[in-house]
Design a protein around this motif. Structure first.
Motif, PDB file in Angstrom:
ATOM      1  N   ALA A 292     -37.446 -39.637  27.790  1.00  0.00           N
ATOM      2  CA  ALA A 292     -36.659 -39.921  28.993  1.00  0.00           C
ATOM      3  C   ALA A 292     -36.593 -41.416  29.287  1.00  0.00           C
ATOM      4  O   ALA A 292     -37.592 -42.129  29.192  1.00  0.00           O
ATOM      5  N   TYR A 296     -35.585 -37.879  36.693  1.00  0.00           N
ATOM      6  CA  TYR A 296     -34.508 -36.943  36.987  1.00  0.00           C
ATOM      7  C   TYR A 296     -34.639 -36.367  38.391  1.00  0.00           C
ATOM      8  O   TYR A 296     -35.717 -35.948  38.817  1.00  0.00           O
ATOM      9  N   LEU A 463     -30.912 -33.435  34.466  1.00  0.00           N
ATOM     10  CA  LEU A 463     -31.452 -33.013  33.174  1.00  0.00           C
ATOM     11  C   LEU A 463     -31.177 -31.524  32.998  1.00  0.00           C
ATOM     12  O   LEU A 463     -31.513 -30.721  33.870  1.00  0.00           O
TER      13      LEU A 463
END
Length: 497
Positions: A292, A296, A463
């Protein structure tokens, strides 16, 4: 972009912004390469591991003619059931080694380590073992499942220094050789399956499990996000070593690091205390995925009806909460503090009472008597854990043990604690979801619009996890190790590079 998410026994389509990031285990980031998957190659690799154990003598040095041997095997919940699964290969390799020094088949017991899970059906035994092993042992009464309520076949070991009550399977305690066949796969409870987690949860009693699968442990700050240095993992290890101390022998472990498709990446054998860290070193490369680049605000994933603990998990409200929380535990490092979950789930009111006969009662109790959060229910653990009818169904009707529901509730609270809101999308009985404190909407798009209005603003980082419950999950991390900061993510933790 249009994506498909698991929903009941089918799929639900959803339109998400093009900026949505998608992660699928084993696809978005490839797993480390697995070993060649033909039987001969896997057998040779397993035998090589067994003959070179870490921290203890080999099986052929431990065992001799006349010895009683118990081989402890994970239940149907995890590990894969393909013809070359680790269980099938490792059991055969261990047997060949034992037979070579004079151990006889009649002195070997295959024991499923189901713990508080349902005791294995004959069909499951065949699936897990394969026909050859099944026919070698079943007709002679040499396959059974752990029964945590069969007091004729349990041994009370007393209390650890921490005051934990440890009760274990008597077949294993009495054996001359105790073998644990395990899997090193990412697990929200203590980081990984296998090693001492296998014996601490699989061949023990609900009172032992009540020392770690409870709010006092699962709601500690060290439990989320997942790691192998939590109090829970420490208790697994201490319980396992306490068993070894009282037995006067070490477990001989044979654990495989598995990939997304439950294929063997690496096999390690030996003394769990020394073998576990070796297995984890390799498993970290597959499980802690440094991917990542941002935190998120919204996570979207679908919930099928049948996964992990069995058919109905995606509709039974207590089991649903555990599944939601597992995503928090695994992925907290990549979630913003205002994160919202949006989850398609059929949520049709099917509790699957035969498998979880006590959860309907738990759910109804949660709706009354000043029950505000799931931990408020914990005081009923002993009441349910000693309920004779529920215990009979565990022992003789392939149901979960009633105390198992309390580990589910302890875990389930974490979803509420670590998210701003959770939307269940497409529920056919939406009141059941609302009874667990969840929001309901008809579509993913409606849920996202509401979340943007109330929680995450007009441009959230989203996500999507389209296969999160039908693949072996990972623990997502930030690509930049400095962004994984946490009390446990210090020197040596895989999330800190």
């Amino acid at each position: 972009m249009r994506l498909e998410f698991e929903y009941g026994n089918g799929m639900m389509s959803a339109e998400l912004p093009d900026s949505t990031d998608v992660f699928i285990p084993g696809e978005t980031v490839a797993d480390p390469p697995c070993l060649p998957q033909d039987w001969d190659s896997l057998y040779a690799a397993t035998l090589e591991s067994i003959r070179n154990p870490i921290g203890m003598p080999t099986l052929t040095e431990i065992a001799k003619a006349g010895d009683r041997v118990v081989i402890v095997i994970p239940d149907i919940v995890k590990g894969g059931n393909q013809p070359t699964s680790h269980r099938k290969v490792a059991i055969r390799a261990c047997l060949d080694e034992l037979y070579s020094v004079g151990v006889e088949r009649k002195d070997v017991l295959l024991l499923f380590s189901n713990g508080l899970h349902p005791r294995a059906t004959v069909k499951e035994m065949r699936t897990i073992l394969g026909e050859e092993l099944f026919q070698e042992f079943y007709p002679h009464g040499q396959i059974t499942s752990h029964d945590s309520e069969d007091y004729e076949h349990l041994v009370d070991l007393g209390y650890t220094e921490a005051g934990d009550h440890v009760i274990m399977n008597k077949y294993v305690f009495d054996a001359d050789v105790a073998i644990l066949i395990g899997h090193t796969q990412g697990n929200p409870y203590g980081g990984y399956s296998g090693g001492y987690k296998h014996c601490a949860t699989g061949i023990s009693h609900w009172r032992s499990i009540a020392s770690h699968h409870v709010p006092d442990v699962m709601h500690k700050p060290d439990f989320v996000p997942v790691s192998t240095s939590s109090v829970m993992r420490q208790k697994f290890d201490r319980h396992g070593m306490f068993m070894e101390e009282k037995m006067g022998k070490k477990f001989f472990c044979c654990d495989a690091v598995l990939d997304t498709k439950s294929r063997q990446i690496e096999i390690n054998s030996g003394y769990a205390r020394e073998m576990q860290p070796v297995s984890w070193k390799t498993a970290d490369k597959r499980t802690y995925v440094h991917w990542a680049e941002k935190k998120y605000d919204v996570v979207v994933f679908g919930m099928p009806t049948n996964f992990h603990y069995g058919d109905g998990m995606g509709t039974n409200p207590i089991q649903m909460m555990q599944a939601l929380s597992a995503q928090v535990i695994r992925h907290k490092r990549v979630l913003s503090d205002r994160c919202v979950f949006i989850v398609p789930s059929i949520c049709d009111g099917w509790f699957h009472d035969e498998r979880w006969p006590y959860l309907r009662e738990l759910y109804e109790m949660f709706q009354h008597d000043s029950m505000n959060i799931l931990p408020d229910m914990n005081r009923y653990g002993e009441y349910f854990g000693t309920n004779e009818e529920y215990i009979r169904k565990y022992r003789f009707a392939n149901a979960f043990h009633p105390f198992h529901g309390f580990s589910m509730m302890s875990c389930g609270h974490l979803a509420e604690e670590h998210t701003s809101a959770i939307y269940i999308v497409g529920a056919r009985e939406p009141g059941i979801a609302r009874g667990m404190g969840l929001k309901t909407r008809a579509t993913v798009e409606e849920a996202l619009a509401d979340a943007m209005k109330k929680y995450v603003g007009p441009n959230p980082n989203i996500l999507a996890l389209p296969k999160t419950f039908t693949t072996a999950a990972v623990h997502l991390c930030m690509k930049d190790p400095s962004q994984n900061s946490h009390t446990r993510d210090g020197h040596g933790h895989p999330c800190c590079g």
